[in-house]
Design a protein around this motif. Structure first.
Motif, mmCIF file in Angstrom:
data_model
loop_
_atom_site.group_PDB
_atom_site.id
_atom_site.type_symbol
_atom_site.label_atom_id
_atom_site.label_comp_id
_atom_site.label_asym_id
_atom_site.label_seq_id
_atom_site.Cartn_x
_atom_site.Cartn_y
_atom_site.Cartn_z
ATOM 1 N N GLU A 286 8.831 20.492 47.593
ATOM 2 C CA GLU A 286 8.559 21.123 46.314
ATOM 3 C C GLU A 286 9.425 20.915 45.240
ATOM 4 O OE1 GLU A 286 5.973 24.972 47.155
ATOM 5 O OE2 GLU A 286 7.561 24.624 48.621
ATOM 6 N N ARG A 287 10.201 20.043 45.447
ATOM 7 C CA ARG A 287 11.429 19.800 44.420
ATOM 8 C C ARG A 287 10.980 19.512 43.110
ATOM 9 N NH1 ARG A 287 15.802 15.741 43.740
ATOM 10 N NH2 ARG A 287 14.842 14.241 45.154
ATOM 11 N N SER A 288 11.533 20.277 42.263
ATOM 12 C CA SER A 288 11.148 19.814 40.661
ATOM 13 C C SER A 288 11.846 18.560 40.278
ATOM 14 C CB SER A 288 11.455 21.068 40.041
ATOM 15 O OG SER A 288 12.495 21.722 40.453
ATOM 16 N N GLN A 289 11.436 17.843 40.175
ATOM 17 C CA GLN A 289 12.080 16.334 39.875
ATOM 18 C C GLN A 289 12.274 16.361 38.189
ATOM 19 O OE1 GLN A 289 13.121 13.393 41.368
ATOM 20 N NE2 GLN A 289 12.104 13.633 43.439
ATOM 21 N N GLY A 290 13.315 16.078 37.846
ATOM 22 C CA GLY A 290 13.674 15.804 36.692
ATOM 23 C C GLY A 290 13.942 17.171 35.828
ATOM 24 N N ALA A 291 13.946 18.236 36.626
ATOM 25 C CA ALA A 291 14.189 19.449 36.041
ATOM 26 C C ALA A 291 15.618 19.843 35.718
ATOM 27 C CB ALA A 291 13.456 20.526 36.514
ATOM 28 N N ALA A 292 15.951 20.433 34.664
ATOM 29 C CA ALA A 292 17.424 20.646 34.632
ATOM 30 C C ALA A 292 17.855 22.129 35.660
ATOM 31 C CB ALA A 292 17.776 21.161 33.037
ATOM 32 N N GLY A 293 18.995 22.009 36.095
ATOM 33 C CA GLY A 293 19.404 23.134 36.941
ATOM 34 C C GLY A 293 18.940 22.888 38.595
ATOM 35 N N SER A 294 18.667 21.741 38.740
ATOM 36 C CA SER A 294 18.184 21.449 40.163
ATOM 37 C C SER A 294 19.138 20.328 40.660
ATOM 38 C CB SER A 294 16.735 20.913 40.267
ATOM 39 O OG SER A 294 16.683 20.131 41.475
ATOM 40 N N THR A 295 19.568 20.471 41.546
ATOM 41 C CA THR A 295 20.575 19.584 42.426
ATOM 42 C C THR A 295 20.245 19.535 43.991
ATOM 43 O OG1 THR A 295 22.366 20.944 42.908
ATOM 44 C CG2 THR A 295 22.572 19.483 41.025
ATOM 45 N N VAL A 296 20.553 18.345 44.739
ATOM 46 C CA VAL A 296 20.264 18.628 46.016
ATOM 47 C C VAL A 296 21.798 18.522 46.788
ATOM 48 C CG1 VAL A 296 19.318 17.463 47.946
ATOM 49 C CG2 VAL A 296 18.004 17.345 45.671
ATOM 50 N N SER A 376 24.650 22.310 39.500
ATOM 51 C CA SER A 376 23.134 22.777 38.880
ATOM 52 C C SER A 376 23.433 23.769 37.520
ATOM 53 C CB SER A 376 22.589 23.806 40.123
ATOM 54 O OG SER A 376 22.324 23.152 41.079
ATOM 55 N N ILE A 377 24.523 24.637 37.880
ATOM 56 C CA ILE A 377 24.951 25.654 36.644
ATOM 57 C C ILE A 377 25.283 24.871 35.302
ATOM 58 C CG2 ILE A 377 26.544 27.214 35.748
ATOM 59 C CD1 ILE A 377 27.007 28.117 38.757
ATOM 60 N N ALA A 378 25.935 23.615 35.542
ATOM 61 C CA ALA A 378 26.052 23.116 34.206
ATOM 62 C C ALA A 378 24.636 22.521 33.969
ATOM 63 C CB ALA A 378 27.078 21.995 34.653
ATOM 64 N N SER A 379 24.150 21.948 34.591
ATOM 65 C CA SER A 379 22.780 21.187 34.233
ATOM 66 C C SER A 379 22.113 22.262 33.452
ATOM 67 C CB SER A 379 22.176 20.416 35.580
ATOM 68 O OG SER A 379 20.894 20.498 35.411
ATOM 69 N N SER A 380 21.865 23.152 34.219
ATOM 70 C CA SER A 380 20.880 24.251 33.550
ATOM 71 C C SER A 380 21.496 24.669 32.047
ATOM 72 C CB SER A 380 20.684 25.525 34.379
ATOM 73 O OG SER A 380 19.892 26.483 33.538
ATOM 74 N N PHE A 381 22.927 25.092 32.092
ATOM 75 C CA PHE A 381 23.262 25.276 30.941
ATOM 76 C C PHE A 381 23.393 24.424 29.705
ATOM 77 C CE2 PHE A 381 27.437 25.731 28.203
ATOM 78 C CZ PHE A 381 27.014 26.949 27.754
ATOM 79 N N ARG A 382 23.398 23.222 30.059
ATOM 80 C CA ARG A 382 23.182 22.001 28.985
ATOM 81 C C ARG A 382 21.734 21.540 28.884
ATOM 82 N NH1 ARG A 382 28.200 18.021 30.921
ATOM 83 N NH2 ARG A 382 29.929 19.223 30.150
ATOM 84 N N ASP A 383 21.061 22.457 29.643
ATOM 85 C CA ASP A 383 19.507 21.716 29.832
ATOM 86 C C ASP A 383 19.380 20.311 30.005
ATOM 87 O OD1 ASP A 383 16.882 22.427 30.121
ATOM 88 O OD2 ASP A 383 16.785 22.818 27.688
ATOM 89 N N GLN A 384 20.199 19.841 30.785
ATOM 90 C CA GLN A 384 20.141 18.308 31.118
ATOM 91 C C GLN A 384 19.935 18.093 32.593
ATOM 92 O OE1 GLN A 384 24.288 16.790 30.337
ATOM 93 N NE2 GLN A 384 23.369 15.113 28.950
#
Ligand code: TYD
Ligand code: MG
Length: 457
Positions: A286-296, A376-384
């Motif tokens: 159920e991974r959200s592809q291309g969403a900020a804040g998600s890593t594997v 993940s944190i950096a990705s969500s924070f920068r919305d990237q």
């Protein structure tokens, strides 16, 4: 008349005292000491038979024949692996878990599989009548002729049946319902649980029968009479999972016959538990592809790598005290990693709420997941968003350095198997091996570097 001897026993940790106290000195809990009448002569004698005929002599270690433990294997590979390759005859294994998680279901399925292998199996339920067990068995499609069920709570009668039937496998469904007559306290109390377990241990060892006991977990998250029980048995397995998810994880916490930290994954279906052989696929489903804040991340669970999605949500805090919440990872790692990101990378996170979640209801507890959380944190924070084909592995140190992790090759292999294209991992891990074809391994020394590779800046 002989004077009755009483003692006060803490129901949490088993601390014993001659007088009552409000607070247990053992575990500092309040109101946990309960009066119990000390087992009279007979039980005492039973436990200590020093000088009996079976008293052993020391042997030279070189003179002892080494033999491989024979193991009884079930049809469930996941179950065998958690036990270290199968059930060891004469072992006493405790399965703990929340009520309703599926312990009875799992053990009934195992019992039936063993009975299908022409072994005599005895399933003792102290919680359900034989009728109820039958209902469950029908639901699971159990048709084994050699599976015996017994609804009984008196340990003496249980022992009698075991010695009569001589089964090859015994399940005691919930140690908390079993009692010994000589002991005055109620079933489920520390004394009862401890004495019953030690009696079952003797039964298991002297007859060479593996006995599995079910133990309910109290609301504090420990098995009633917890530490005592864990010390006594040969192996402790926890069956866990979120009630609202259908996935269940069987985790080894202690194992005298194999490694701990092994994990078996099951799915609860209408007709019982089904083992999950390819956990990574499930966790990434159920991974959200291309969403900020998600890593594997590629995390090791025992000897097996699993790929799991880690999600972070960082949003401005509306109150003075920003919230830090984590499910599935250690709650203390999150503020620490945020502090590292703030100090070493310059992300202004102090007035941000942070929510971290491991998708699929798994719990990860190795340091190698640090880097994935930080990204993940950096990705969500920068919305990237990060790239969908990237995997992050690495421990983050306080100066922002990325530290070496164990078993990098296996992690990379698993990533390659599932079609990922890049693994961002500690540079120090790169020596001495080559990555499989089709996957690029990028070594990084610091969090900044990792963010540059992962987020492109
Ligand atoms: P159970 O084994 O009774 O839990 P425990 O012994 O740990 O208390 O499991 C009960 C739950 O499992 C209950 O919510 C119903 C569900 N279940 C299924 O979904 N499918 C099944 O085939 C069975 C037997 C139970
Ligand atoms: Mg049950």
């Amino acid at each position: 008349m002989a004077k009755r001897k009483t003692k006060f026993v803490c129901q949490e940790c088993g601390y014993e005292s001659a007088r009552w106290m409000g607070k247990c000195p053992g575990c500092n809990n309040w109101n946990t000491l309960v009066e119990e009448i000390e087992a009279s002569g007979s039980a005492g004698k039973h436990t200590f038979n020093i000088g009996s005929k079976s008293a052993g002599k020391p042997e030279k270690i070189t003179a002892i024949e080494s033999q491989k433990e024979p193991r009884i294997t079930t049809a469930m590979k996941e179950f065998n692996r958690v036990l270290g390759g199968g059930i060891v005859p004469g072992s006493l294994v405790l399965i703990g878990g929340d009520p309703g998680i599926g312990k009875s279901t799992l053990l009934l399925q195992i019992a039936s599989q063993l009975a299908d292998k022409q072994l005599n199996v005895l399933y003792i339920s102290g919680e359900e009548s034989t009728r109820q067990t039958k209902l469950r068995a029908d639901r699971l499609g159990v048709t084994s002729d050699l599976l015996y069920v017994l609804s009984e709570t008196n340990l003496f009668d249980i022992a009698k049946q075991i010695e009569e039937i001589k089964p090859s496998f015994v399940v005691v469904d919930s140690i908390q319902t079993i009692f010994r007559e000589e002991i005055s306290s109620a079933p489920g109390s520390v004394s009862q649980v401890r004495e019953s377990t030690s009696e079952l241990m003797k039964l298991a060892k002297s007859n060479g029968i593996p006995i599995f006991i079910v133990g309910h977990v109290t609301k504090e998250g420990s098995i009633a009479g917890p530490r005592l029980l864990e010390h006594m048995v040969d192996a402790v397995l926890y069956f866990e999972g979120e009630r609202h998810h259908s996935y269940r994880i069987l985790r080894g916490v202690k194992n005298r016959f194999g490694s701990t930290n092994e994990m078996g994954i099951f799915e609860m279906k209408e007709e019982g538990l089904r083992e999950v052989m390819n956990p990574s696929e499930i966790f990434l489903e159920e991974r959200s592809q291309g969403a900020a804040g998600s890593t594997v991340v590629a995390s090791m669970e025992g000897t097996r790598p699993v790929l799991v999605e880690i999600q972070a949500l960082i949003s401005p805090s509306s109150f003075g005290n920003p919230r830090r919440m984590a499910t599935g990872v250690d709650n203390n790692r999150v503020p620490l990693l945020m502090a590292v990101l703030e100090k070493r990378v310059g992300l202004m996170l102090q007035n941000q709420d942070a929510y971290i979640k491991v998708a699929g209801g798994v719990k990860l507890d190795e340091p190698a997941i640090d880097l994935a959380i930080a990204v993940s944190i950096a990705s969500s924070f920068r919305d990237q968003p990060t790239k969908g084909e990237d995997i992050f592995v690495g421990e983050v140190g306080l100066t922002g350095e990325i530290r070496r992790v164990s078993r990098i090759e296996q992690r990379v292999q698993e990533a390659a198997k599932l079609g990922f294209k890049r693994v961002i991992c500690p540079k120090k891990n790169l020596d001495g091996w080559t990555a499989p074809k089709g996957i690029e391994v990028i070594g990084v020394d610091t969090v900044q570097e990792a963010l540059k590779v992962g987020l492109g800046q």
